[in-house]
Design a protein around this motif. Structure first.
Motif, mmCIF file in Angstrom:
data_model
loop_
_atom_site.group_PDB
_atom_site.id
_atom_site.type_symbol
_atom_site.label_atom_id
_atom_site.label_comp_id
_atom_site.label_asym_id
_atom_site.label_seq_id
_atom_site.Cartn_x
_atom_site.Cartn_y
_atom_site.Cartn_z
ATOM 1 N N GLN A 94 47.591 4.499 58.095
ATOM 2 C CA GLN A 94 48.528 3.380 58.176
ATOM 3 C C GLN A 94 49.462 3.517 59.373
ATOM 4 O O GLN A 94 50.508 2.865 59.444
ATOM 5 C CB GLN A 94 49.326 3.275 56.876
ATOM 6 C CG GLN A 94 48.444 2.936 55.685
ATOM 7 C CD GLN A 94 49.140 3.063 54.355
ATOM 8 O OE1 GLN A 94 50.367 3.043 54.283
ATOM 9 N NE2 GLN A 94 48.373 3.182 53.277
ATOM 10 N N SER A 98 45.608 2.267 62.679
ATOM 11 C CA SER A 98 45.669 0.818 62.477
ATOM 12 C C SER A 98 46.572 0.131 63.496
ATOM 13 O O SER A 98 46.841 -1.065 63.389
ATOM 14 C CB SER A 98 46.155 0.492 61.057
ATOM 15 O OG SER A 98 47.341 1.180 60.749
ATOM 16 N N ALA A 632 41.357 -0.145 55.864
ATOM 17 C CA ALA A 632 41.566 -0.883 57.111
ATOM 18 C C ALA A 632 41.831 0.088 58.255
ATOM 19 O O ALA A 632 41.308 -0.065 59.367
ATOM 20 C CB ALA A 632 42.724 -1.869 56.959
ATOM 21 N N ASN A 635 38.711 2.062 59.323
ATOM 22 C CA ASN A 635 37.841 1.224 60.143
ATOM 23 C C ASN A 635 38.528 0.753 61.425
ATOM 24 O O ASN A 635 37.994 -0.109 62.119
ATOM 25 C CB ASN A 635 37.367 0.026 59.324
ATOM 26 C CG ASN A 635 36.320 0.407 58.298
ATOM 27 O OD1 ASN A 635 35.139 0.483 58.601
ATOM 28 N ND2 ASN A 635 36.766 0.662 57.066
ATOM 29 N N LEU A 637 41.066 -1.143 62.020
ATOM 30 C CA LEU A 637 41.411 -2.561 62.086
ATOM 31 C C LEU A 637 42.901 -2.684 62.385
ATOM 32 O O LEU A 637 43.733 -2.188 61.629
ATOM 33 C CB LEU A 637 41.074 -3.252 60.758
ATOM 34 C CG LEU A 637 39.623 -3.134 60.284
ATOM 35 C CD1 LEU A 637 39.448 -3.858 58.954
ATOM 36 C CD2 LEU A 637 38.661 -3.697 61.319
ATOM 37 N N TYR A 639 46.612 -4.214 62.766
ATOM 38 C CA TYR A 639 47.491 -5.247 62.226
ATOM 39 C C TYR A 639 48.903 -5.032 62.761
ATOM 40 O O TYR A 639 49.183 -4.071 63.470
ATOM 41 C CB TYR A 639 47.450 -5.280 60.696
ATOM 42 C CG TYR A 639 47.717 -3.970 59.978
ATOM 43 C CD1 TYR A 639 49.011 -3.503 59.772
ATOM 44 C CD2 TYR A 639 46.662 -3.220 59.461
ATOM 45 C CE1 TYR A 639 49.254 -2.324 59.094
ATOM 46 C CE2 TYR A 639 46.890 -2.035 58.781
ATOM 47 C CZ TYR A 639 48.191 -1.597 58.595
ATOM 48 O OH TYR A 639 48.429 -0.426 57.928
ATOM 49 N N TYR A 723 39.430 -4.828 52.229
ATOM 50 C CA TYR A 723 40.163 -4.184 53.322
ATOM 51 C C TYR A 723 40.051 -4.949 54.633
ATOM 52 O O TYR A 723 40.973 -4.944 55.453
ATOM 53 C CB TYR A 723 39.678 -2.742 53.521
ATOM 54 C CG TYR A 723 38.276 -2.626 54.063
ATOM 55 C CD1 TYR A 723 38.048 -2.587 55.442
ATOM 56 C CD2 TYR A 723 37.177 -2.551 53.218
ATOM 57 C CE1 TYR A 723 36.763 -2.486 55.949
ATOM 58 C CE2 TYR A 723 35.895 -2.456 53.714
ATOM 59 C CZ TYR A 723 35.685 -2.427 55.077
ATOM 60 O OH TYR A 723 34.420 -2.344 55.589
ATOM 61 N N ASP A 724 38.905 -5.630 54.827
ATOM 62 C CA ASP A 724 38.732 -6.364 56.075
ATOM 63 C C ASP A 724 39.655 -7.576 56.169
ATOM 64 O O ASP A 724 39.845 -8.136 57.254
ATOM 65 C CB ASP A 724 37.274 -6.807 56.223
ATOM 66 C CG ASP A 724 36.812 -7.670 55.065
ATOM 67 O OD1 ASP A 724 37.267 -7.439 53.926
ATOM 68 O OD2 ASP A 724 35.989 -8.570 55.281
ATOM 69 N N GLN A 725 40.230 -7.976 55.029
ATOM 70 C CA GLN A 725 41.149 -9.110 55.023
ATOM 71 C C GLN A 725 42.590 -8.686 55.275
ATOM 72 O O GLN A 725 43.464 -9.537 55.476
ATOM 73 C CB GLN A 725 41.063 -9.841 53.680
ATOM 74 C CG GLN A 725 39.685 -10.390 53.358
ATOM 75 C CD GLN A 725 39.621 -11.018 51.986
ATOM 76 O OE1 GLN A 725 40.633 -11.494 51.449
ATOM 77 N NE2 GLN A 725 38.436 -11.020 51.384
ATOM 78 N N ILE A 726 42.849 -7.387 55.246
ATOM 79 C CA ILE A 726 44.221 -6.883 55.385
ATOM 80 C C ILE A 726 44.881 -7.342 56.688
ATOM 81 O O ILE A 726 46.005 -7.869 56.664
ATOM 82 C CB ILE A 726 44.241 -5.345 55.270
ATOM 83 C CG1 ILE A 726 43.921 -4.912 53.830
ATOM 84 C CG2 ILE A 726 45.579 -4.772 55.712
ATOM 85 C CD1 ILE A 726 44.971 -5.274 52.813
ATOM 86 N N PRO A 727 44.240 -7.172 57.859
ATOM 87 C CA PRO A 727 44.910 -7.630 59.090
ATOM 88 C C PRO A 727 45.262 -9.113 59.047
ATOM 89 O O PRO A 727 46.357 -9.504 59.479
ATOM 90 C CB PRO A 727 43.873 -7.328 60.179
ATOM 91 C CG PRO A 727 43.052 -6.207 59.616
ATOM 92 C CD PRO A 727 42.960 -6.492 58.159
#
Length: 748
Positions: A94, A98, A632, A635, A637, A639, A723-727
């Motif tokens: 985190q 990320s 996230a 991977n 990703l 945000y 998790y892919d929707q987190i950003p």
């Protein structure tokens, strides 16, 4: 506890390439009373752990803050025993993973440094506010397993628990053990090659139970009352006019199901035509010898089975009853064994012979059973013989079966928890295609058959969920119910066939064993296994508002005659819902409290308005939201770096004062990130997310009155796989806050 805190920062996994340890160390030394602050390039390695252990021994460190990876990994590596408190600051998943900085942008690097600093600040503050949990020690603890119901699932659970070395009490309301399965003529195949019928062995199983010295059996008996909680259940059993009392550790509810009321299937001829019978009636006929038709005793030569007779029907039972297809195939083979030349038809919507039962389906086809995918539109009788008209869905035409001696209805199953319901309430439950409404659930609770007679303020029976089954969480925690230490097994939990029932009963027995062992150690049982904290009440300020007793999803709090809460610690699952519900904030845990979270969010540095660096507080549930955030990061990703994340045990523990504190601190927005809830709910604490959403509606009204936009506080639901929707969720919220502008309370 007098704490001597050591802070250890890992610079591996890319953390040291972005985060300035010297700057972190300076802030730690200036702002906190910390004995040791060190960095290491591989903190979870042998050398890094040895460095920490050396400080524990030589410097007297007893509280360790690890600033490195997620607390969901390497938790065993950083376990230094119960005498040492450990808190984790996530700088990796985190943090740097990320919030990438491929172009070495100084502003981005500054944002990541500020994020790492705030994460470390919050972890140190949390450590300052926690005390080591003291396990709850119950008196006169029992590890005896109570099994309610002596059918196949109950007998299996009893034998499995006894086989593992535990004392078992088995209660059956009938005079003999065996239940529905014992009344069957034969059983479908239970072992490879899953093709041939099996002799009924329920009587042999009952004899095995009778001969087992570790199993005490009460037949012709019922549960008169159940008080207490895991490890300390006090159960009164009425039998033949007398009452026996047992101290119980955990309970397996295995009371099975009953056939759906065939009187409601008049449209299929039941009650009008004597030769239209149910599967249970055919078992009784077969057990007497020859299969004959009830009207005149003639041996049958032509038989039809109608599947989903009431099941998968919005007017009756909207769910599949799971075992009916296999049972009809079994009974079709009864007829074929008696007369290989007999004509046997099965009218079905879908054949659901799952898994190995595909072999049994093929066996029935080879025996000459004719399967017709069709909707039965009409049943008629002429001189004792029956005829069926149906729409053949595969051929696209009308079809008929005439001169039938017998029609057998696969009338599905209803959980025994609904067995005492009047027909109108059963119909109300059955008509809820997705799930029972709140009104239907209340009707169920008011009218359900008494089985356990719980002495809980929240009701005498297990809460009935979808279609009246008492299972608590079919996605993550099978067997569990909303009453801690009580596990449902077999067809009372969900419609299922016999092999599934046997496996289910074994699983429930193992859950009960896990429960008594954890309770004996003072630990919570699932999902917070090895949590030794429990809620403590500062009763001097209690106003008897009853919110904690009303909102606890697990019935862990009763009330005394004056309305004061009476907590039952062994029932508690440590979700903190009671803590979030209490307006006086009198409920707390040694390592989780309203002031702790409040102080953590106050540790977040909020830049001035002209710095154009807003702050977003995310209160994330530890069961789904935190893993999704970690995924996230794993991977990589990206945000928004404005986000500051505080994990909470459950969104049900949300206390509204946290949002008030955040707003007054100048934080620009608060996002509640929790488990999904609803018809197919995912919330690990059953009602936590739902309760948080209700509380959030009240927050919105308060913010509007204060002149703060209600859009500054929002809730989003995620599962681990989202998790892919987190950003997208975080960035969209940040964009909305950007439109609203800075929090007007910033700087005050």
């Amino acid at each position: 506890m007098d704490k001597k805190i050591g802070v250890y920062v890992c610079t591996g996994c890319g953390i040291g390439e972005v985060v300035d340890f010297e700057a972190l160390s300076e802030i730690v030394d200036d702002e906190y009373s910390v004995a040791v602050c060190k960095s290491h390039p591989f903190l979870c390695g042998a050398a890094g752990v040895a460095e920490i252990k050396k400080d524990l021994e030589e410097e007297g460190i007893n509280a360790v803050v690890i600033a490195a990876c997620s607390s969901r990994v390497n938790y065993d590596v950083f376990n230094f025993g119960p005498a040492v408190l450990v808190e984790r600051a996530n700088l990796r998943e985190q943090g740097v993973w990320s919030h990438q900085n491929p172009d070495d942008d100084e502003d981005v690097k500054e944002n990541i440094q500020m994020l790492a600093t705030d994460n470390l600040r919050m972890s140190i503050v949390k450590m300052e506010n926690m005390d080591p949990p003291e396990p709850y020690a119950a008196e006169d603890l029992s590890k005896t397993i109570l099994v309610v119901g002596g059918g196949l699932s109950g007998m299996t659970a009893a034998l499995e628990a006894a086989g593992a070395g535990y004392q078992v009490v088995l209660v059956e309301k009938e005079a003999e053990l065996g239940g529905w399965a014992a009344r069957c003529y034969k059983l479908p195949p239970l072992k490879p090659p899953f093709r041939e019928l099996e002799e009924n062995k329920c009587a042999a199983i009952a004899q095995e139970i009778a001969a087992n010295p570790d199993i005490k059996v009460y037949t012709s008996a019922e549960i008169q009352s159940t008080a207490g909680g895991p490890g300390v259940f006090d159960v009164e059993i009425s039998q033949n006019g007398s009452v026996a009392r047992e101290r119980i550790g955990a309970i397996v509810l295995a009371t099975g199901a009953r056939p759906y009321d065939p009187e409601r299937l008049g449209h299929l001829g039941f009650g009008r035509y004597a030769n239209v019978i149910t599967q249970a009636m055919l078992e009784e006929i077969a057990g007497k010898g020859k299969i004959t038709r009830p009207s005149d005793g003639k041996e049958v030569e032509k038989v039809a089975f109608i599947q989903c007779a009431g099941s998968r029907d919005a007017e009756h039972l909207p769910y599949c009853s799971a075992a009916c297809c296999v049972e009809s195939m079994k009974q079709a083979l009864y007829v074929k064994e008696q007369n290989p030349e007999a004509a046997v038809y099965v009218f079905y919507k879908d054949i659901r012979a799952n898994g190995q039962y595909e072999h049994f389906y093929m066996r029935a086809q080879e025996a000459g059973v004719i399967f017709i995918k069709g909707d039965v539109s009409c049943i008629n009788e002429d001189d004792g013989s029956l005829s069926i008209e149906a729409d053949d869905l595969l051929m696209g035409e009308k079809t008929a079966a005439e001169e039938l001696d017998l029609v057998v209805l696969a009338n599905g199953m209803v959980p025994s928890t609904l067995a005492g319901l009047p027909a109108e309430v059963q119909k109300e439950v059955a008509e809820q295609e997705a799930a029972a409404t709140a009104e239907a659930s209340e009707a169920v609770a008011a009218a359900e058959q008494r089985i356990l007679n719980l002495k809980y303020r929240q009701g005498p029976e297990l809460p009935a969920l979808k279609y009246g089954f008492p299972d608590s969480h079919f996605i993550c925690f099978p067997y569990e119910t909303r009453r801690t230490g009580i596990y449902a097994a077999g067809s009372v939990r969900a419609p299922m066939d016999l092999p599934s029932t046997i496996a289910d009963a074994t699983g429930a027995a193992l859950k009960a064993i896990q429960c008594v062992e954890l309770t004996a150690q003072g630990s919570a049982v699932h999902p917070r296994v090895w949590d030794f904290s429990y809620p403590q009440f500062f009763m001097q300020r209690c106003t008897q508002c009853k919110r904690c007793t009303e909102e606890c999803p697990f019935g862990a709090i009763n009330e005394d005659e004056k309305g004061n809460p009476l907590p039952n610690p062994t029932r508690c699952r440590r979700c903190g819902t009671c803590m979030g519900a209490c307006p006086e904030r009198i409920i707390s845990f040694k390592n989780y409290s309203v002031p702790m979270i409040g102080n953590m969010l106050k540790a977040i540095e909020v830049p001035e308005e002209d710095e154009e660096k807003p702050r977003i507080l995310v209160l994330a549930c530890e069961n789904d939201a935190m893993p999704a955030l970690d995924m996230a990061g794993i991977n990589h990703l990206n945000y928004n770096p404005w986000v500051r994340i505080i994990p909470v045990r459950c969104l049900g523990s949300l206390n509204l004062v946290w949002i008030a504190d955040a707003m007054s601190r100048g934080i620009d927005g608060v996002l509640l990130l929790g488990c999904k809830h609803g018809d197919d709910y995912q919330c690990h604490f059953m009602k936590g997310s739902e309760l948080a959403e209700i509380r959030l509606s009240k927050v919105s009204e308060t913010l509007d009155r204060l002149g703060l936009e209600s859009e500054r506080v929002r809730m989003a639901e995620v599962s681990i796989t989202d998790y892919d929707q987190i950003p997208g969720i975080l960035d969209e919220f940040a964009e909305k806050l950007d439109e609203l502008g800075p929090n007007p309370m910033k700087g005050f």
